[in-house]
Design an enzyme around this catalytic site. Structure first.
Site, PDB file in Angstrom:
ATOM      1  N   PHE A  50      -1.300  -0.720  -4.269  1.00  0.00           N
ATOM      2  CA  PHE A  50      -2.323   0.326  -4.325  1.00  0.00           C
ATOM      3  C   PHE A  50      -1.683   1.700  -4.145  1.00  0.00           C
ATOM      4  O   PHE A  50      -0.945   1.923  -3.183  1.00  0.00           O
ATOM      5  CB  PHE A  50      -3.357   0.114  -3.213  1.00  0.00           C
ATOM      6  CG  PHE A  50      -4.066  -1.206  -3.254  1.00  0.00           C
ATOM      7  CD1 PHE A  50      -5.177  -1.394  -4.063  1.00  0.00           C
ATOM      8  CD2 PHE A  50      -3.629  -2.275  -2.475  1.00  0.00           C
ATOM      9  CE1 PHE A  50      -5.845  -2.610  -4.096  1.00  0.00           C
ATOM     10  CE2 PHE A  50      -4.280  -3.499  -2.501  1.00  0.00           C
ATOM     11  CZ  PHE A  50      -5.394  -3.668  -3.316  1.00  0.00           C
ATOM     12  N   PHE A  93       0.837  -1.203   0.000  1.00  0.00           N
ATOM     13  CA  PHE A  93       0.000   0.000   0.000  1.00  0.00           C
ATOM     14  C   PHE A  93       0.870   1.251   0.000  1.00  0.00           C
ATOM     15  O   PHE A  93       1.874   1.321   0.730  1.00  0.00           O
ATOM     16  CB  PHE A  93      -0.850   0.086   1.276  1.00  0.00           C
ATOM     17  CG  PHE A  93      -1.848  -1.010   1.492  1.00  0.00           C
ATOM     18  CD1 PHE A  93      -3.118  -0.927   0.951  1.00  0.00           C
ATOM     19  CD2 PHE A  93      -1.527  -2.112   2.282  1.00  0.00           C
ATOM     20  CE1 PHE A  93      -4.058  -1.922   1.191  1.00  0.00           C
ATOM     21  CE2 PHE A  93      -2.449  -3.106   2.524  1.00  0.00           C
ATOM     22  CZ  PHE A  93      -3.727  -3.011   1.970  1.00  0.00           C
ATOM     23  N   ASP A  94       0.475   2.251  -0.760  1.00  0.00           N
ATOM     24  CA  ASP A  94       0.876   3.617  -0.466  1.00  0.00           C
ATOM     25  C   ASP A  94       0.112   4.030   0.800  1.00  0.00           C
ATOM     26  O   ASP A  94      -0.854   3.357   1.201  1.00  0.00           O
ATOM     27  CB  ASP A  94       0.521   4.511  -1.657  1.00  0.00           C
ATOM     28  CG  ASP A  94       0.899   5.965  -1.444  1.00  0.00           C
ATOM     29  OD1 ASP A  94       1.876   6.229  -0.711  1.00  0.00           O
ATOM     30  OD2 ASP A  94       0.213   6.839  -2.004  1.00  0.00           O
ATOM     31  N   PHE A  95       0.505   5.123   1.413  1.00  0.00           N
ATOM     32  CA  PHE A  95      -0.161   5.522   2.662  1.00  0.00           C
ATOM     33  C   PHE A  95      -1.198   6.627   2.427  1.00  0.00           C
ATOM     34  O   PHE A  95      -2.407   6.392   2.519  1.00  0.00           O
ATOM     35  CB  PHE A  95       0.869   5.961   3.703  1.00  0.00           C
ATOM     36  CG  PHE A  95       0.261   6.253   5.048  1.00  0.00           C
ATOM     37  CD1 PHE A  95      -0.168   5.226   5.870  1.00  0.00           C
ATOM     38  CD2 PHE A  95       0.089   7.570   5.479  1.00  0.00           C
ATOM     39  CE1 PHE A  95      -0.752   5.479   7.102  1.00  0.00           C
ATOM     40  CE2 PHE A  95      -0.490   7.838   6.716  1.00  0.00           C
ATOM     41  CZ  PHE A  95      -0.921   6.787   7.529  1.00  0.00           C
TER      42      PHE A  95
END
Length: 311
Positions: free
Chosen positions: A283, A164-166
Site C-alpha cells: 500500500f 505498508f508505506d507510512f
C-alpha cells in the site's frame, strides 16, 4: 443473536479486485448491459480467473483456522458489487469454486456500495475502480485502488506478507505536507521537534490495528502448538530515513502495533526492496512509487492526502 462484526477484521472487496474481469468488462463496454447480462448467464458456470488481490484475500481468510469456533472467525471478507444479484451470481459461484470463505455480499446495480463501509465495520475496501475508491476516501473511509500488477500465487506458500508505506497510508499527511511545502531538511526538523507526538491516523491505521490482533492470535496459538510457524508478516517500506524514523516507530508503538520489518530507504527506489521482500500486497499513497512497484508486487494506491490533491 445477530452476527457481530465489531471484533473482527472486516475487508470489503469489489469483484474487480479479487478476480480477472477483463473479458466480462470488454463485453459490457463493447455491447452494452443487455449483452453483458446474457454473457454472464451463458458463462455462469465458468469460473473467473484470479485477480491481483486474490492471493492476499485467500491467505487472509486462511488465518481463520486459528479460531477454535468456525462460527466466530477472525476475518470476514464481504463482496461489495455494482452488479445486480443476477449478474453477480457468477462471482458468487467463482468464490465457491476457489474455496474462498466468503459468504456475505452486497449487490447494487450500477451503484458503488462504498457507503456501507461504516455500517459493516470495514477496515479496508479494495476495488480496481479509481472512481469508487476516490469517492470512498473523500468520504473518510479506508479504501485502496488495486492496480494492474505482477503477482504470484504460490500454492505451497502459506505465509501472508503485507507491506505498508507510512505517511499518507498508516499516518496522516501532516508531515508529508511539510515535506511538499518546505523540503527535506524542514521535514526532518519537524519530525525531530515532534518526535514524542504520535502522528494522526491515516486511512489504514485501523486496518493495521486489526491485523495486529491476528498477529497476537498467532502468538497465543503457539503456546499450545509450539511447532507452529507464524504466517503473517508486516513490513513498513518508507522513504523516511534517520532522524525521521524515530517518530514513525513511536507512533506505531502508541497504537499498540509493531511491524516485523522496517525499511527506512531515504529515497532509494522501493521496488528494489519489494522485489526481494515479495509482499502479497503493498500500500502506498504516491503514484510515482507505485508505477515501479507494480512491476514486481501487487500494488494498491491509497489516494489520500496532499500528494493526491488536484490543483
Amino acid at each position: 443473536m445477530p452476527y457481530e462484526l465489531e471484533n473482527r477484521l472486516v475487508i470489503g472487496v469489489a469483484s474487480s479486485a479479487v478476480f480477472d474481469l477483463g473479458e466480462s468488462d470488454a463485453v459490457f463496454r463493447r455491447e452494452g448491459e443487455a449483452q453483458y447480462r446474457k454473457y454472464q448467464e451463458q458463462h455462469l458456470h465458468a469460473p473467473l480467473g484470479k485477480g491481483i488481490a486474490f492471493p492476499f484475500i485467500k491467505r487472509l481468510l486462511a488465518l481463520n483456522d486459528l479460531c477454535s469456533d468456525p462460527e466466530d472467525p477472525l476475518v470476514e471478507v464481504v463482496l461489495l458489487s455494482q452488479n445486480d444479484p443476477d449478474t453477480g451470481l457468477r462471482v458468487m459461484k467463482t468464490i465457491e469454486h476457489h474455496g474462498l470463505g466468503m459468504t456475505r455480499a452486497i449487490f447494487m446495480q450500477g451503484r458503488s456500495p462504498y457507503e456501507f463501509i461504516p455500517a459493516l465495520n470495514i477496515a479496508l475496501f479494495l476495488s480496481a475502480s479509481k472512481r469508487d475508491v476516490d469517492a470512498a476516501i473523500n468520504a473518510g473511509y479506508p479504501a485502496g485502488q488495486v492496480l494492474d500488477s505482477q503477482f504470484d500465487d504460490d500454492e505451497d506458500d502459506p505465509s501472508l506478507r503485507i507491506a505498508f508505506d507510512f505517511d499518507g497510508v498508516l499516518a496522516g499527511d501532516e508531515s508529508e505536507a511539510v515535506m511538499q511545502r518546505a523540503g527535506l531538511d524542514s521535514f526532518h526538523a519537524h519530525e525531530v521537534l515532534n518526535v514524542a507526538q504520535p502522528h494522526n491516523p491515516g486511512p489504514l491505521k485501523e486496518f493495521f490495528v486489526r491485523i495486529a490482533r491476528i498477529q497476537a492470535a498467532e502468538e497465543h496459538h503457539k503456546i499450545s502448538n509450539p511447532g507452529y510457524e507464524n504466517r503473517l508478516r508486516v513490513s513498513i517500506v518508507t522513504a523516511r530515513s534517520a532522524p525521521s524514523h524515530e517518530r514513525a516507530l513511536n507512533t506505531l508503538k502508541s497504537w499498540g502495533v509493531m511491524a516485523n520489518d522496517a525499511f527506512f530507504l531515504g529515497g532509494i527506489e522501493k521496488r528494489r526492496v519489494l522485489q526481494v521482500l515479495k509482499p502479497h500486497i503493498f500500500f502506498d499513497d504516491q503514484s510515482a512509487h507505485l508505477k515501479s512497484t507494480s512491476t514486481v508486487v501487487p500494488s494498491v494506491h491509497i489516494p489520500f492526502g496532499v500528494t493526491n490533491q488536484v490543483g
